[in-house]
Every structure is written in C-alpha cells, then in structure tokens.
Design a protein around this motif. Structure first.
Motif, PDB file in Angstrom:
ATOM      1  N   CYS A   1       0.859  -1.194   0.000  1.00 29.11           N
ATOM      2  CA  CYS A   1       0.000   0.000   0.000  1.00 29.11           C
ATOM      3  C   CYS A   1       0.893   1.241   0.000  1.00 29.11           C
TER       4      CYS A   1
ATOM      5  N   CYS B   1      -7.132   5.598   3.134  1.00 34.11           N
ATOM      6  CA  CYS B   1      -7.217   4.876   1.858  1.00 34.11           C
ATOM      7  C   CYS B   1      -7.543   5.831   0.716  1.00 34.11           C
ATOM      8  N   LYS B   2      -6.757   5.753  -0.368  1.00 37.18           N
ATOM      9  CA  LYS B   2      -6.961   6.609  -1.539  1.00 37.18           C
ATOM     10  C   LYS B   2      -7.580   5.835  -2.704  1.00 37.18           C
TER      11      LYS B   2
ATOM     12  N   CYS C   1      -3.860  -2.919  -3.344  1.00 33.67           N
ATOM     13  CA  CYS C   1      -4.007  -4.021  -2.381  1.00 33.67           C
ATOM     14  C   CYS C   1      -4.941  -5.108  -2.920  1.00 33.67           C
TER      15      CYS C   1
ATOM     16  N   CYS D   1      -6.669   3.315  -4.541  1.00 34.63           N
ATOM     17  CA  CYS D   1      -5.832   3.003  -5.706  1.00 34.63           C
ATOM     18  C   CYS D   1      -5.998   1.555  -6.170  1.00 34.63           C
ATOM     19  N   GLU D   2      -6.486   0.686  -5.292  1.00 35.27           N
ATOM     20  CA  GLU D   2      -6.780  -0.726  -5.571  1.00 35.27           C
ATOM     21  C   GLU D   2      -5.537  -1.600  -5.725  1.00 35.27           C
TER      22      GLU D   2
ATOM     23  N   ILE E   1      -2.739   0.322   5.531  1.00 34.91           N
ATOM     24  CA  ILE E   1      -3.058  -1.073   5.849  1.00 34.91           C
ATOM     25  C   ILE E   1      -2.155  -1.503   6.987  1.00 34.91           C
TER      26      ILE E   1
HETATM   27  S1  SF4 Z   1      -6.816   0.908  -2.151  1.00 38.17           S
HETATM   28 FE1  SF4 Z   1      -4.671   1.692  -2.244  1.00 38.17          FE
HETATM   29  S2  SF4 Z   1      -4.587   3.222  -0.615  1.00 38.17           S
HETATM   30 FE2  SF4 Z   1      -6.397   1.967  -0.212  1.00 38.17          FE
HETATM   31  S3  SF4 Z   1      -5.697   0.364   1.195  1.00 38.17           S
HETATM   32 FE3  SF4 Z   1      -5.523  -0.443  -0.883  1.00 38.17          FE
HETATM   33  S4  SF4 Z   1      -3.411  -0.024  -1.523  1.00 38.17           S
HETATM   34 FE4  SF4 Z   1      -3.853   1.284   0.255  1.00 38.17          FE
END
Ligand code: SF4
Ligand code: SF4
Length: 87
Positions: free
Chosen positions: A24, A46-47, A52, A49-50, A30
């Motif tokens: 992340c 959380c931004k 994870c 970004c997906e 996380i």
């Molecule tokens: S979506 Fe991106 S910012 Fe959000 S928890 Fe997952 S990796 Fe982190």
C-alpha cells in the motif's frame, strides 16, 4: 462519497500472509491486527488506488480485499466535520 478497500477478516486470518501491508503506497493505511490475525484498512487514509486488491487477489491468490462505498463497510463509520472515523 468515498470508495474504500475492505479486508474480509475471515479469509485474511486464515492466510496470515501480510503481503498487502508492504505494498500500500499510503503510510499507515493497511495495518495488521495481532488480535484479529488480519490486515485492516484505516478508512481515512485509503486513496482507493486498488493496489491491495491486485496484490491480495492476483499475487497472494487470497482474494480477501474488495472495494466498497464507505457507507457499505461491514464495520460501519461516522462522518464528522473533522473527517471519517470508525465506530
Ligand atoms: S486501495 Fe490503495 S490506498 Fe487503499 S488500502 Fe488499498 S493499496 Fe492502500
Ligand atoms: S494480502 Fe490479503 S490475505 Fe494477505 S494479509 Fe493482505 S488482506 Fe490478508
């Protein structure tokens, strides 16, 4: 309106791989709960970004993280003027 990653603790605690916590890009977003034996997301960091989701599904092959609208998070939330907090 926010789109947020959410960890399925039932799946994650059975795998105990910690992989998503190292990928992340957001600091302290996380983390890992020793109590739950599961990763969890800090909603206010959380931004969406997906990354994870990709790491858990396609690299770790565990598929424990889904993107959800913040109103639909299993553990709930509250919105205050100062930001979003878990309840
Ligand atoms: S979506 Fe991106 S910012 Fe959000 S928890 Fe997952 S990796 Fe982190
Ligand atoms: S990659 Fe998936 S299974 Fe591994 S710690 Fe993260 S959420 Fe849990």
């Amino acid at each position: 309106m926010y789109y947020i990653a959410e960890v399925d603790k039932g799946i994650c605690s059975a795998k105990n791989c910690h992989l998503c916590t190292t990928y992340c890009p957001e600091t302290n977003c996380i983390n890992y709960s020793e109590k739950d034996k599961s990763a969890y997301i800090s909603v206010d960091r959380c931004k969406a970004c997906e990354i994870c989701v990709y790491i858990c599904r396609d690299v770790a092959k565990n598929d424990a993280i889904k993107m959800k609208w913040v109103e639909e998070l299993d553990e709930g939330f509250m919105i205050k003027k100062s930001g979003i907090i878990l309840r």
